[in-house]
Design an enzyme around this catalytic site. Structure first.
Site, PDB file in Angstrom:
ATOM      1  N   ASN A 352       0.802  -1.213   0.000  1.00 23.35           N
ATOM      2  CA  ASN A 352       0.000   0.000   0.000  1.00 23.35           C
ATOM      3  C   ASN A 352       0.844   1.276   0.000  1.00 23.35           C
ATOM      4  O   ASN A 352       2.003   1.242  -0.402  1.00 23.35           O
ATOM      5  CB  ASN A 352      -1.082  -0.018   1.077  1.00 23.35           C
ATOM      6  CG  ASN A 352      -2.392   0.407   0.443  1.00 23.35           C
ATOM      7  OD1 ASN A 352      -2.508   1.524  -0.047  1.00 23.35           O
ATOM      8  ND2 ASN A 352      -3.352  -0.506   0.372  1.00 23.35           N
ATOM      9  N   HIS A 354       2.425   3.255   2.043  1.00 21.17           N
ATOM     10  CA  HIS A 354       3.766   3.314   2.638  1.00 21.17           C
ATOM     11  C   HIS A 354       4.764   2.528   1.808  1.00 21.17           C
ATOM     12  O   HIS A 354       5.918   2.936   1.634  1.00 21.17           O
ATOM     13  CB  HIS A 354       3.723   2.774   4.079  1.00 21.17           C
ATOM     14  CG  HIS A 354       4.950   3.106   4.848  1.00 21.17           C
ATOM     15  ND1 HIS A 354       5.960   2.199   5.075  1.00 21.17           N
ATOM     16  CD2 HIS A 354       5.376   4.284   5.399  1.00 21.17           C
ATOM     17  CE1 HIS A 354       6.922   2.784   5.757  1.00 21.17           C
ATOM     18  NE2 HIS A 354       6.602   4.045   5.969  1.00 21.17           N
ATOM     19  N   CYS A 355       4.320   1.408   1.259  1.00 27.02           N
ATOM     20  CA  CYS A 355       5.230   0.531   0.488  1.00 27.02           C
ATOM     21  C   CYS A 355       5.694   1.164  -0.821  1.00 27.02           C
ATOM     22  O   CYS A 355       6.719   0.760  -1.365  1.00 27.02           O
ATOM     23  CB  CYS A 355       4.550  -0.783   0.135  1.00 27.02           C
ATOM     24  SG  CYS A 355       3.726  -1.624   1.470  1.00 27.02           S
ATOM     25  N   ILE A 356       4.931   2.118  -1.353  1.00 21.13           N
ATOM     26  CA  ILE A 356       5.306   2.667  -2.668  1.00 21.13           C
ATOM     27  C   ILE A 356       6.030   4.017  -2.536  1.00 21.13           C
ATOM     28  O   ILE A 356       6.281   4.682  -3.534  1.00 21.13           O
ATOM     29  CB  ILE A 356       4.077   2.811  -3.604  1.00 21.13           C
ATOM     30  CG1 ILE A 356       3.048   3.799  -3.050  1.00 21.13           C
ATOM     31  CG2 ILE A 356       3.440   1.442  -3.856  1.00 21.13           C
ATOM     32  CD1 ILE A 356       1.940   4.174  -4.052  1.00 21.13           C
TER      33      ILE A 356
END
Ligand code: KQY
Length: 367
Positions: A352, A354-356
């Site tokens: 999501n 934060h991951c990108i």
């Protein structure tokens, strides 16, 4: 410049908390048709919304392949920088550098080893050679001194408070598919050496069905030193309940590096969410891709948000819970505006907001 020593602490570097000021945010552009459905068009729209929301209070740079350059440049507004850079997918948190700063006003970063979340033992794609070079390229563009760490680690598997405390999960960092030749003590030592942390808090597991093997950034994060937001499922019949409850117990019984007892704020659990038939059929399967089938549970979590300088950019995942998540975040971040971005298309790719994203912290002005 690459610094082949691990003199992070001697040179006074530390990894700031995400809630500290940023000079900018780095992202990548999604294009893999075997990860992102319908030729990645819906995911690209969601990434644009995330970039626009973050760019309200900090500079955003999106790295994109040559093939997608024109498309990305057209879809992203002019004030967002677009640079050409190859990658195998679009998870800047995991493949980008973990930035460090010191009191002399210098920027550095740790370049971890990467094996696509498990290499031959459960990794998510077989060729990650382009991803492996992204951190070094970002270091060169930002003039950050690069510390090359001999540890397989994705940025989403750690969270720090910037004051000596790190949280992670055993499910990920002690997984035999990351660093099979290192024990817990040796992994802790490398975290201390490269991030200059003193206190490491180990949770057992991450979010249910998380294909990263339990990344911490999909389970909890620091709101500020001493306070952690946790993805918490109230339903005792849901397997997420026991995991969240265990994390709650460990965190609330932990003290951080400065001796504070951690306070834990519960975020609601979206869903549970499952892949629909339409979503599953829009992905271009091949022998290398991860199966995405109708009815599979998605690892949705409101903890996977980004803390921008004046905004919180959080994933909207469930119309019944989004407002509650936004209200809790608003209470916890009184000085930031809360922006929800529809994020199901990012979740379908396995992560999501934060991951990108990857924050580049502000260096101290020494003049
Ligand atoms: O949790 C993250 N930091 C990244 C998710 C990666 C998913 C790969 N399909």
């Amino acid at each position: 410049m690459t610094d082949n020593t691990n003199n992070v602490a001697e040179e006074g570097f530390r990894m700031p908390g995400e809630f500290e000021p940023h000079d900018g945010c780095w992202m990548l552009w999604p294009e893999r048709k075997d990860v992102w459905r319908l030729n990645a068009a819906p995911a690209q729209k969601a990434f644009v919304e995330v970039a626009c929301a973050i760019s309200k209070s900090e500079e955003v740079t999106v790295a994109v392949s040559d093939q997608q350059y024109d498309n990305a440049r057209t879809m992203l507004p002019e004030h967002i920088k677009v640079v050409e850079m190859s990658s195998n997918d679009a998870w800047m948190r995991d493949i980008g550098p973990s930035f460090l700063t010191n009191d002399s006003g210098e920027l550095a970063a740790v370049d971890w080893d990467f094996n696509a979340w498990g290499g031959e033992d459960g990794g998510l794609y077989p060729d990650w050679s382009k991803d492996s070079r992204v951190a070094q390229k970002v270091c060169e563009i930002t003039d950050a001194t690069r510390f090359d760490a001999p540890l397989v680690l994705e940025g989403g598997s750690i969270h720090v408070d910037g004051q000596g405390t790190l949280i992670t999960t055993k499910e990920c960092l002690l997984n035999r598919n990351r660093n099979p030749d290192l024990n817990q003590h040796q992994i802790e030592q490398l975290l201390r050496d490269y991030l200059n942390v003193e206190r490491i808090i180990w949770l057992d597991q991450g979010t249910v069905e998380d294909e990263t093997d339990g990344h911490i950034d999909n389970l909890c994060c620091f709101i500020k030193p001493g306070v952690v937001a946790l993805h918490y499922c109230e339903d005792p019949n849901d397997p997420q309940h026991a995991i969240s409850e265990d994390a709650y117990r460990i965190l609330s019984n932990s003290t951080d590096a400065r001796g504070r007892q951690l306070k834990v704020v519960k975020l609601p659990h979206p869903g549970p969410l499952f892949i629909s038939k339409e979503e599953a059929t829009g992905i271009d399967d091949n022998e290398d891709s991860q199966p995405r089938e109708e009815g599979q549970r998605l690892a949705g979590s409101y903890a996977n948000f980004y803390i921008a300088n004046k905004h919180i950019v959080f994933p909207k995942l469930d119309p019944e819970k989004d407002d509650k998540a936004a209200a809790i975040l608003a209470e916890q971040f009184p000085d930031r505006e809360i922006i929800g971005v529809p994020a199901r298309e990012i979740l379908l790719g396995g992560g999501n907001i934060h991951c990108i994203t990857q924050q580049q912290p502000t260096v101290k002005n020494t003049k």
